[in-house]
Design an enzyme around this catalytic site. Sequence first.
Site, mmCIF file in Angstrom:
data_model
loop_
_atom_site.group_PDB
_atom_site.id
_atom_site.type_symbol
_atom_site.label_atom_id
_atom_site.label_comp_id
_atom_site.label_asym_id
_atom_site.label_seq_id
_atom_site.Cartn_x
_atom_site.Cartn_y
_atom_site.Cartn_z
ATOM 1 N N LYS A 128 0.845 -1.186 0.000
ATOM 2 C CA LYS A 128 0.000 0.000 0.000
ATOM 3 C C LYS A 128 0.892 1.251 0.000
ATOM 4 O O LYS A 128 1.960 1.252 0.602
ATOM 5 C CB LYS A 128 -0.865 -0.037 1.258
ATOM 6 N N SER A 203 -9.523 1.774 2.326
ATOM 7 C CA SER A 203 -8.522 2.541 1.643
ATOM 8 C C SER A 203 -7.463 1.730 0.892
ATOM 9 O O SER A 203 -6.797 2.292 0.023
ATOM 10 C CB SER A 203 -7.827 3.454 2.658
ATOM 11 N N SER A 227 -10.061 -0.940 6.123
ATOM 12 C CA SER A 227 -9.310 -0.574 4.918
ATOM 13 C C SER A 227 -8.609 -1.728 4.209
ATOM 14 O O SER A 227 -8.264 -1.608 3.041
ATOM 15 C CB SER A 227 -8.275 0.508 5.255
#
Lengths: 536, 536
Positions: A128, A203, A227
């Site tokens: 990420k 996310s 997320s």
Amino acid sequence: MASWRSVALKKKAEQEALIPKEWRLDPIPSSNDVSSIPETCGLLDANELEFTNSDIAVLLDKLAQGHWSSVSVTKAFSKRAIIAHQLTNCLTEIFIERALGRAAELDEYLKSTGNVRGPLHGLPVSLKDQINVEGLESCMGYISWIGQFAERNAVVADILEEAGAILFVKTNIPQTLMWPETFNHVFGRTSNPYNRSLTCGGSSGGEGTLVAMRGSPLGVGSDIGGSVRIPAAFCGTYGLRPSYGRAASTPSKVKIQYHPLAVRKRWSEDEYRLADHGEGKQLCFAILWDDGIITPHPPITRGLRMAKEALLRAASSFQVIDWKAHKHSEMYSTLSEIWASGAEEDYGTVAAPTGEPVIASMSLENQIALEGGFDHNSIPRSAYQLWQLHRKKRDLREEHLQVWEDTVKITGTGRPVDAIISPVAPYAAVGHGNNKSANYTAVWNLLDYTALVIPVAQVDSKLDSVNLPQLFHSHIDRRVSELLNAGNQHLVDNPEDFENAPISLQVIGRTLEEEAVIGMGEILDTALKVIKVETK
Amino acid sequence: MASWRSVALKKKAEQEALIPKEWRLDPIPSSNDVSSIPETCGLLDANELEFTNSDIAVLLDKLAQGHWSSVSVTKAFSKRAIIAHQLTNCLTEIFIERALGRAAELDEYLKSTGNVRGPLHGLPVSLKDQINVEGLESCMGYISWIGQFAERNAVVADILEEAGAILFVKTNIPQTLMWPETFNHVFGRTSNPYNRSLTCGGSSGGEGTLVAMRGSPLGVGSDIGGSVRIPAAFCGTYGLRPSYGRAASTPSKVKIQYHPLAVRKRWSEDEYRLADHGEGKQLCFAILWDDGIITPHPPITRGLRMAKEALLRAASSFQVIDWKAHKHSEMYSTLSEIWASGAEEDYGTVAAPTGEPVIASMSLENQIALEGGFDHNSIPRSAYQLWQLHRKKRDLREEHLQVWEDTVKITGTGRPVDAIISPVAPYAAVGHGNNKSANYTAVWNLLDYTALVIPVAQVDSKLDSVNLPQLFHSHIDRRVSELLNAGNQHLVDNPEDFENAPISLQVIGRTLEEEAVIGMGEILDTALKVIKVETK
């Protein structure tokens, strides 16, 4: 000073330039479902398809045996990641050259010593965007952070590299990270590979999409409200949200404390074998059918029913009972208030220097704040008020643990319920801008319970007939129900638009119970595969 | 509404009434050193002296064998606690009748079943005032909390009772808990049993005093900046500050998760046997001689030298090197700022309803705020600013862990330094109102390292000659040095006034390394006892 738009465009152009000409899709397909394009586009040869379609266990074995080189495996995943990116816009930083260099070193090491470098020898792993890799940016979609190059790896990047992994790409996120979708002013929007008119979630949306398209065998995200789990669910991948501090837990051969926040607790084979759950012989699962905030859509309820059926068929000693939601609304609002207590000052501090606006909605008509839903209304508070919210959170945790403990009276196993099975979201992936609640994930963060996402099925409009309830928990609940209705311009047009969207569930265990949750998750996963075979 | 003073007086009178007539000291001695009065006052018979002078291991064994009844042991400790209380004012809640009732039940249980109730069967245990016991008050020295009776036990009280312990008294603390001494408007001041003109430390000051006088074999406190360790050091008892969440760690037979904040980590015999420290064969200790904030007084430095000598004599394979203080000033101020960020609002909320003043100093001339030292100046901050302080704290923790890790280059053991040995305070117990810094303890809280206090020796004016340094770190450092000088009316009068005050040290290990810290602490403790025997 350059305008924020021009700075963003320059960064995006630099990213575009990193895509090798020979890996470009031309033309880029316009279909909504792009999930099978990596297989059909012809850019991957048979070996590359075999590599990228293999399970991690197979990959690690072939790499360790030297049957497959890390260079060839890394190149295959890199190519597939680039294809996925052109279809869904899932990547941020691309550093394939560097990855191939490291892969070559590892191949050479194995050849000359006969030993692997670590348990993940030669395996490509994606990260990420916010996870620092030395020498690269982690701008997280903030204009003002472009051009800040990390001086050193994040701890998790170090752990992965010491274990032998090859880091090769970073993946897209929403501005502020505090949205369950994926859009920012630097890298733009990431879409769901099964239907690009739907969100991939967030996310960690870039990760969810990339892993779903097999552009990476394994990705690392973060999850303070859902997320990791929401993108995993919307994209149909597995996803683990460990307890706080367990993220950096490592196999016993590796040093157990790389970071001061890491819990000093080794992986326990005993716990994985369900030593604390009667050796897994007589498990009692409990299903959360509805959290009292938003009623799940029919496909999600079907997924829960499938899980129940699968477990009851898997062993006559297994029980599946109903889980009664306890104060979900209070838990969700408490966590939301904690987030909101300093949010305005936080976002403002980052956005102000460049004049970049703070995003108010994830809808396609960006910047339009929609009413209700995922609460980004900042309510600034004092430090003392924040302490009181954390105290409330602690009290809610104590209370919920007691509720769970008290189920010992009804299970008949001598133990409380072994695991809770819950929706991840009240729906499968929805249209961009429509995923505004994280109520089915965030409560488990507040409780700091371990949660594992498992894909169960896909939406099938024939099976998932629309049965709108007559009574709603709230106007938000009604609104979510109406996502299944045609005619709302902000929403998907028809129930059929959910077609093929993945249906996923969460298996929930106690704080720091990662081993047992994985163990019970595997039992559920196997049971589901059995009934799918049986019902074919 | 009654004035706050009259409410406090009433509560204090109720406490006074709980002291049995036959356990009263008459007259109450006026000497400064009262540590031996329980032995000499004649209220305890030979059996009671034997019970109360026994180690916990002996007590548990005799209780489990049924050789000593829990009733007689509980009565002996209760009587000695009441004697200690009359001399030092160390107790808050007194519930001896109830304790004796429970002790009788346990005696009966052992007699009828032949089994103990748990690993602490029949052992009296004292609790710091804030730990809730069902049906009792935990007013914590706040007038406004008088009359609030706990509806249920705190988790630690439950754990102790399930393990077979007998809870019998609670102990005194400072108002707000945020002072390293012990004084409040309800219960008054607790004094050091070795010299009542000196402080017993705080905030768990009542515990330190009570355990030092053997009025309790074992006490439970709390420590967010030194509150267990400072009283332990000033009173000459052992004291453990576990890592966050480890407080409720329990033996493997007991359920490991009573509280959501408890870390799911069982006691590890391997870690206790120093499996992560080369099985304890070649240990490298490092001594922090001076933290750069306040130079330790000569007795403390002598204690550190004794520890070094003892360890070097204990095994030729042991090393003792110097530990270089890293950013202690920054760590201490960061933690102080976190505390101060909501303190005013917090204290005000509790004190306002009754008009009770918030205490500004622990000196005998109460209410006089002295300059410098332990910082109670509230600096209210926003939630966002508090987040930034916590971020700074995290960065400091990362940095310090790296400094520690890097010592692998100089130890020659293949491991970083195994444990740090540090002062607990820059002095032995000082006069009331003079203990205004927690710099030698609070930094380890910020780092969340495990810390064990071990008594080493006692102040001896012949050995501990006053060598005031010529250069000071700061005006606070100079002021602390001058505590050894005569003539300051707020301070003790002469260096001789420290005579016999306990000298103690801390053994510091990593986060959640309780087992290894206890293991290494035992090595140091044994080594110190050996040199004390040798030098007699």
